[in-house]
Design a protein around this motif. Structure first.
Motif, mmCIF file in Angstrom:
data_model
loop_
_atom_site.group_PDB
_atom_site.id
_atom_site.type_symbol
_atom_site.label_atom_id
_atom_site.label_comp_id
_atom_site.label_asym_id
_atom_site.label_seq_id
_atom_site.Cartn_x
_atom_site.Cartn_y
_atom_site.Cartn_z
ATOM 1 N N MET A 1 121.255 79.937 13.497
ATOM 2 C CA MET A 1 122.230 78.983 13.151
ATOM 3 C C MET A 1 122.811 78.344 14.393
ATOM 4 O O MET A 1 122.833 78.943 15.472
ATOM 5 C CB MET A 1 123.253 79.800 12.462
ATOM 6 N N LEU A 2 123.267 77.141 14.116
ATOM 7 C CA LEU A 2 123.745 76.378 15.268
ATOM 8 C C LEU A 2 125.223 76.670 15.473
ATOM 9 O O LEU A 2 126.005 76.732 14.527
ATOM 10 C CB LEU A 2 123.552 74.888 15.029
ATOM 11 N N GLN A 3 125.524 76.724 16.688
ATOM 12 C CA GLN A 3 126.909 76.955 17.078
ATOM 13 C C GLN A 3 127.653 75.608 17.101
ATOM 14 O O GLN A 3 127.041 74.540 17.060
ATOM 15 C CB GLN A 3 126.936 77.580 18.487
ATOM 16 N N ALA A 4 128.962 75.633 17.282
ATOM 17 C CA ALA A 4 129.779 74.421 17.305
ATOM 18 C C ALA A 4 129.397 73.552 18.488
ATOM 19 O O ALA A 4 129.340 72.307 18.391
ATOM 20 C CB ALA A 4 131.260 74.768 17.380
ATOM 21 N N GLU A 5 129.116 74.201 19.587
ATOM 22 C CA GLU A 5 128.740 73.435 20.778
ATOM 23 C C GLU A 5 127.414 72.724 20.547
ATOM 24 O O GLU A 5 127.201 71.613 21.019
ATOM 25 C CB GLU A 5 128.597 74.342 22.012
ATOM 26 N N ASP A 6 126.516 73.368 19.813
ATOM 27 C CA ASP A 6 125.223 72.754 19.543
ATOM 28 C C ASP A 6 125.406 71.522 18.659
ATOM 29 O O ASP A 6 124.724 70.513 18.829
ATOM 30 C CB ASP A 6 124.294 73.760 18.883
ATOM 31 N N TRP A 7 126.279 71.632 17.634
ATOM 32 C CA TRP A 7 126.552 70.479 16.769
ATOM 33 C C TRP A 7 127.162 69.321 17.559
ATOM 34 O O TRP A 7 126.837 68.158 17.306
ATOM 35 C CB TRP A 7 127.507 70.867 15.632
ATOM 36 N N VAL A 8 128.004 69.628 18.494
ATOM 37 C CA VAL A 8 128.608 68.571 19.343
ATOM 38 C C VAL A 8 127.519 67.908 20.147
ATOM 39 O O VAL A 8 127.473 66.677 20.280
ATOM 40 C CB VAL A 8 129.711 69.160 20.270
ATOM 41 N N ALA A 9 126.573 68.665 20.671
ATOM 42 C CA ALA A 9 125.485 68.099 21.459
ATOM 43 C C ALA A 9 124.595 67.236 20.579
ATOM 44 O O ALA A 9 124.169 66.148 20.985
ATOM 45 C CB ALA A 9 124.685 69.206 22.133
ATOM 46 N N VAL A 10 124.288 67.707 19.345
ATOM 47 C CA VAL A 10 123.448 66.939 18.438
ATOM 48 C C VAL A 10 124.164 65.630 18.059
ATOM 49 O O VAL A 10 123.558 64.558 18.045
ATOM 50 C CB VAL A 10 123.099 67.774 17.185
ATOM 51 N N ALA A 11 125.457 65.699 17.766
ATOM 52 C CA ALA A 11 126.229 64.508 17.391
ATOM 53 C C ALA A 11 126.263 63.523 18.554
ATOM 54 O O ALA A 11 126.152 62.291 18.365
ATOM 55 C CB ALA A 11 127.646 64.897 16.993
ATOM 56 N N PHE A 12 126.364 64.035 19.742
ATOM 57 C CA PHE A 12 126.398 63.175 20.927
ATOM 58 C C PHE A 12 125.076 62.441 21.087
ATOM 59 O O PHE A 12 125.047 61.243 21.370
ATOM 60 C CB PHE A 12 126.731 64.004 22.176
ATOM 61 N N LEU A 13 123.954 63.180 20.899
ATOM 62 C CA LEU A 13 122.633 62.567 21.031
ATOM 63 C C LEU A 13 122.415 61.503 19.944
ATOM 64 O O LEU A 13 121.847 60.450 20.196
ATOM 65 C CB LEU A 13 121.535 63.620 20.971
ATOM 66 N N ILE A 14 122.888 61.784 18.727
ATOM 67 C CA ILE A 14 122.755 60.812 17.640
ATOM 68 C C ILE A 14 123.568 59.556 17.964
ATOM 69 O O ILE A 14 123.112 58.425 17.783
ATOM 70 C CB ILE A 14 123.180 61.435 16.287
#
Length: 160
Positions: A1-14
């Motif tokens: 599962m993705l951590q909060a930091e990972d979601w922030v990185a994915v959102a940033f890339l999007i």
């Protein structure tokens, strides 16, 4: 599962992908280029204004120096004129005093001559009267009148 930091990185890339798709980076670059050009223009204007101000300062300094020189010349000319006028006044005063002195001396000489002439005339008159009185007492008649008249005439001519 993705951590909060990972979601922030994915959102940033999007988000970056969406920005790249719509060309936001070109708009940002244009805005930055426009700002750079405006700042450069302001710096050029400031540089030009600074040069103009320096020229004006130099011009005003030159004008001030010229005005100071002109003022010094005016003062020097005024002093020279004042000295010249004073010298002329002094000369005129000396001439006036000399003329007045000569005039007074000539009036005194004329008065002396007149007084001497008056004294001589009075003395001649007195001498003629005295001679007439003495001769009229000593000689009588027609001879007396002719002699007294001639003597008085001669005496008057010799004394005057």
């Amino acid at each position: 599962m993705l951590q909060a930091e990972d979601w922030v990185a994915v959102a940033f890339l999007i988000l970056m992908g969406v920005f790249a798709y719509f060309g936001v980076h070109r708009t940002l670059l244009k805005a930055l280029d426009h700002r750079r050009d405006r700042i450069k223009a302001e710096l050029d204007d400031a540089r030009r204004l600074k040069e103009e101000a320096a020229k004006l300062v130099a011009e005003y300094r030159a004008r001030r120096a010229s005005a100071e020189r002109e003022a010094e010349e005016i003062v020097a000319n005024a002093r020279a004129d004042a000295e010249r006028i004073a010298a002329e006044a002094r000369t005129k005063m000396e001439d006036f005093v000399t003329r007045r002195t000569k005039s007074a001396e000539s009036k005194i000489a004329m008065a002396e001559a007149q007084a001497l002439a008056d004294v001589r005339a009075a003395a001649a008159e007195a001498a003629a009267s005295a001679a007439g009185a003495i001769l009229s007492q000593s000689v009588k008649g027609k001879i007396n009148e002719d002699l007294v008249g001639n003597s008085i005439q001669d005496l008057r001519q010799k004394l005057n």
